[in-house]
Design a protein around this motif. Structure first.
Motif, PDB file in Angstrom:
ATOM      1  N   ALA A  86     -10.921   7.540  22.667  1.00 36.72           N
ATOM      2  CA  ALA A  86     -11.380   7.676  21.543  1.00 36.72           C
ATOM      3  C   ALA A  86     -10.470   9.042  20.861  1.00 36.72           C
ATOM      4  O   ALA A  86     -10.240   8.666  20.281  1.00 36.72           O
ATOM      5  CB  ALA A  86     -12.968   8.298  21.936  1.00 36.72           C
ATOM      6  N   HIS A  87      -9.882   9.895  21.694  1.00 40.58           N
ATOM      7  CA  HIS A  87      -9.772  11.351  21.394  1.00 40.58           C
ATOM      8  C   HIS A  87      -8.664  11.132  20.683  1.00 40.58           C
ATOM      9  O   HIS A  87      -7.624  10.882  19.759  1.00 40.58           O
ATOM     10  CB  HIS A  87      -9.887  12.366  22.333  1.00 40.58           C
ATOM     11  CG  HIS A  87      -8.860  13.605  21.535  1.00 40.58           C
ATOM     12  ND1 HIS A  87      -9.428  14.432  21.303  1.00 40.58           N
ATOM     13  CD2 HIS A  87      -7.649  14.101  21.912  1.00 40.58           C
ATOM     14  CE1 HIS A  87      -8.024  15.450  20.873  1.00 40.58           C
ATOM     15  NE2 HIS A  87      -8.003  14.753  21.752  1.00 40.58           N
ATOM     16  N   ASN A  88      -7.729  10.299  21.420  1.00 50.29           N
ATOM     17  CA  ASN A  88      -6.095   9.490  20.540  1.00 50.29           C
ATOM     18  C   ASN A  88      -6.877   9.400  19.439  1.00 50.29           C
ATOM     19  O   ASN A  88      -5.442   8.972  18.604  1.00 50.29           O
ATOM     20  CB  ASN A  88      -5.414   9.147  21.741  1.00 50.29           C
ATOM     21  CG  ASN A  88      -4.960   9.512  22.861  1.00 50.29           C
ATOM     22  OD1 ASN A  88      -5.329  10.783  23.181  1.00 50.29           O
ATOM     23  ND2 ASN A  88      -4.939   8.963  24.291  1.00 50.29           N
ATOM     24  N   ASP A 139     -16.351   2.514  19.476  1.00 47.07           N
ATOM     25  CA  ASP A 139     -15.947   1.933  19.950  1.00 47.07           C
ATOM     26  C   ASP A 139     -15.927   1.470  21.352  1.00 47.07           C
ATOM     27  O   ASP A 139     -16.656   1.945  22.805  1.00 47.07           O
ATOM     28  CB  ASP A 139     -15.396   0.384  20.469  1.00 47.07           C
ATOM     29  CG  ASP A 139     -15.749  -0.603  21.223  1.00 47.07           C
ATOM     30  OD1 ASP A 139     -16.908  -1.155  21.935  1.00 47.07           O
ATOM     31  OD2 ASP A 139     -14.789  -1.916  21.601  1.00 47.07           O
ATOM     32  N   MET A 140     -15.085   2.530  21.846  1.00 50.43           N
ATOM     33  CA  MET A 140     -14.778   3.540  23.574  1.00 50.43           C
ATOM     34  C   MET A 140     -15.894   4.434  23.413  1.00 50.43           C
ATOM     35  O   MET A 140     -16.231   4.834  25.627  1.00 50.43           O
ATOM     36  CB  MET A 140     -13.857   4.477  22.850  1.00 50.43           C
ATOM     37  CG  MET A 140     -12.683   3.825  22.815  1.00 50.43           C
ATOM     38  SD  MET A 140     -11.897   2.820  24.160  1.00 50.43           S
ATOM     39  CE  MET A 140     -12.722   0.871  23.473  1.00 50.43           C
ATOM     40  N   ARG A 141     -16.534   5.165  22.857  1.00 53.29           N
ATOM     41  CA  ARG A 141     -17.423   6.039  22.702  1.00 53.29           C
ATOM     42  C   ARG A 141     -18.613   5.189  23.443  1.00 53.29           C
ATOM     43  O   ARG A 141     -19.948   5.780  23.918  1.00 53.29           O
ATOM     44  CB  ARG A 141     -17.994   7.617  21.787  1.00 53.29           C
ATOM     45  CG  ARG A 141     -16.785   7.830  21.325  1.00 53.29           C
ATOM     46  CD  ARG A 141     -17.281   9.418  20.380  1.00 53.29           C
ATOM     47  NE  ARG A 141     -15.692  10.291  20.270  1.00 53.29           N
ATOM     48  CZ  ARG A 141     -15.171   9.959  19.445  1.00 53.29           C
ATOM     49  NH1 ARG A 141     -15.025   9.146  18.507  1.00 53.29           N
ATOM     50  NH2 ARG A 141     -14.153  10.849  19.499  1.00 53.29           N
ATOM     51  N   LYS A 142     -19.406   4.265  22.565  1.00 51.29           N
ATOM     52  CA  LYS A 142     -20.065   3.547  23.121  1.00 51.29           C
ATOM     53  C   LYS A 142     -19.771   3.410  24.497  1.00 51.29           C
ATOM     54  O   LYS A 142     -21.375   3.447  25.445  1.00 51.29           O
ATOM     55  CB  LYS A 142     -20.914   2.371  22.124  1.00 51.29           C
ATOM     56  CG  LYS A 142     -21.005   3.051  20.786  1.00 51.29           C
ATOM     57  CD  LYS A 142     -21.485   1.599  20.114  1.00 51.29           C
ATOM     58  CE  LYS A 142     -22.379   1.668  18.484  1.00 51.29           C
ATOM     59  NZ  LYS A 142     -22.621   0.793  17.801  1.00 51.29           N
ATOM     60  N   ARG A 143     -18.676   2.498  24.928  1.00 52.91           N
ATOM     61  CA  ARG A 143     -18.274   2.159  25.428  1.00 52.91           C
ATOM     62  C   ARG A 143     -18.961   3.670  27.289  1.00 52.91           C
ATOM     63  O   ARG A 143     -19.108   3.215  27.980  1.00 52.91           O
ATOM     64  CB  ARG A 143     -16.997   1.382  26.080  1.00 52.91           C
ATOM     65  CG  ARG A 143     -17.167  -0.218  25.639  1.00 52.91           C
ATOM     66  CD  ARG A 143     -15.864  -0.769  26.107  1.00 52.91           C
ATOM     67  NE  ARG A 143     -15.608  -0.300  26.501  1.00 52.91           N
ATOM     68  CZ  ARG A 143     -14.492  -0.998  27.355  1.00 52.91           C
ATOM     69  NH1 ARG A 143     -13.766  -1.415  25.857  1.00 52.91           N
ATOM     70  NH2 ARG A 143     -13.542  -1.513  28.061  1.00 52.91           N
ATOM     71  N   ALA A 144     -18.161   4.038  27.099  1.00 50.27           N
ATOM     72  CA  ALA A 144     -18.518   5.727  27.750  1.00 50.27           C
ATOM     73  C   ALA A 144     -19.687   5.942  28.108  1.00 50.27           C
ATOM     74  O   ALA A 144     -20.361   6.673  29.488  1.00 50.27           O
ATOM     75  CB  ALA A 144     -17.106   6.701  27.695  1.00 50.27           C
ATOM     76  N   GLU A 167     -14.121   9.068  31.760  1.00 54.15           N
ATOM     77  CA  GLU A 167     -13.205   9.664  30.734  1.00 54.15           C
ATOM     78  C   GLU A 167     -11.930   9.524  30.397  1.00 54.15           C
ATOM     79  O   GLU A 167     -11.419   9.700  28.821  1.00 54.15           O
ATOM     80  CB  GLU A 167     -12.599  10.764  31.712  1.00 54.15           C
ATOM     81  CG  GLU A 167     -13.421  12.264  32.777  1.00 54.15           C
ATOM     82  CD  GLU A 167     -14.276  13.075  31.529  1.00 54.15           C
ATOM     83  OE1 GLU A 167     -13.590  13.163  31.103  1.00 54.15           O
ATOM     84  OE2 GLU A 167     -15.311  13.112  31.527  1.00 54.15           O
ATOM     85  N   ALA A 168     -11.558   8.123  31.082  1.00 49.45           N
ATOM     86  CA  ALA A 168     -10.734   7.371  30.230  1.00 49.45           C
ATOM     87  C   ALA A 168     -10.569   6.561  28.878  1.00 49.45           C
ATOM     88  O   ALA A 168     -10.220   6.746  27.949  1.00 49.45           O
ATOM     89  CB  ALA A 168      -9.804   6.176  31.685  1.00 49.45           C
TER      90      ALA A 168
END
Length: 61
Positions: free
Chosen positions: A45-47, A24-29, A39-40
């Motif tokens: 997503a990385h975390n 989800d974070m990658r899609k939003r990014a 970047e945030a």
């Protein structure tokens, strides 16, 4: 008398929930232009990916 805590059981595993969160974070990014917000989101997503790896390592031992 204190407040009652709401309790419920998770239906999905921690790994599944973290994996979905990272996706989800990658899609939003992907929807953001290059910059601090993007970047945030990618960092979150990385975390989550690191947390998945850590959880797997802990489960093995």
């Amino acid at each position: 008398m204190g407040l009652k805590r709401r309790r419920f059981k998770q239906t999905d595993s921690l790994e599944t929930r973290l994996s979905q969160f990272a996706l989800d974070m990658r899609k939003r990014a992907d929807q953001k232009p290059p910059g601090d917000q993007r970047e945030a989101l990618l960092k979150r997503a990385h975390n989550a990916d690191q947390a998945i790896d850590l959880e797997r390592q802990l489960r093995e031992h």
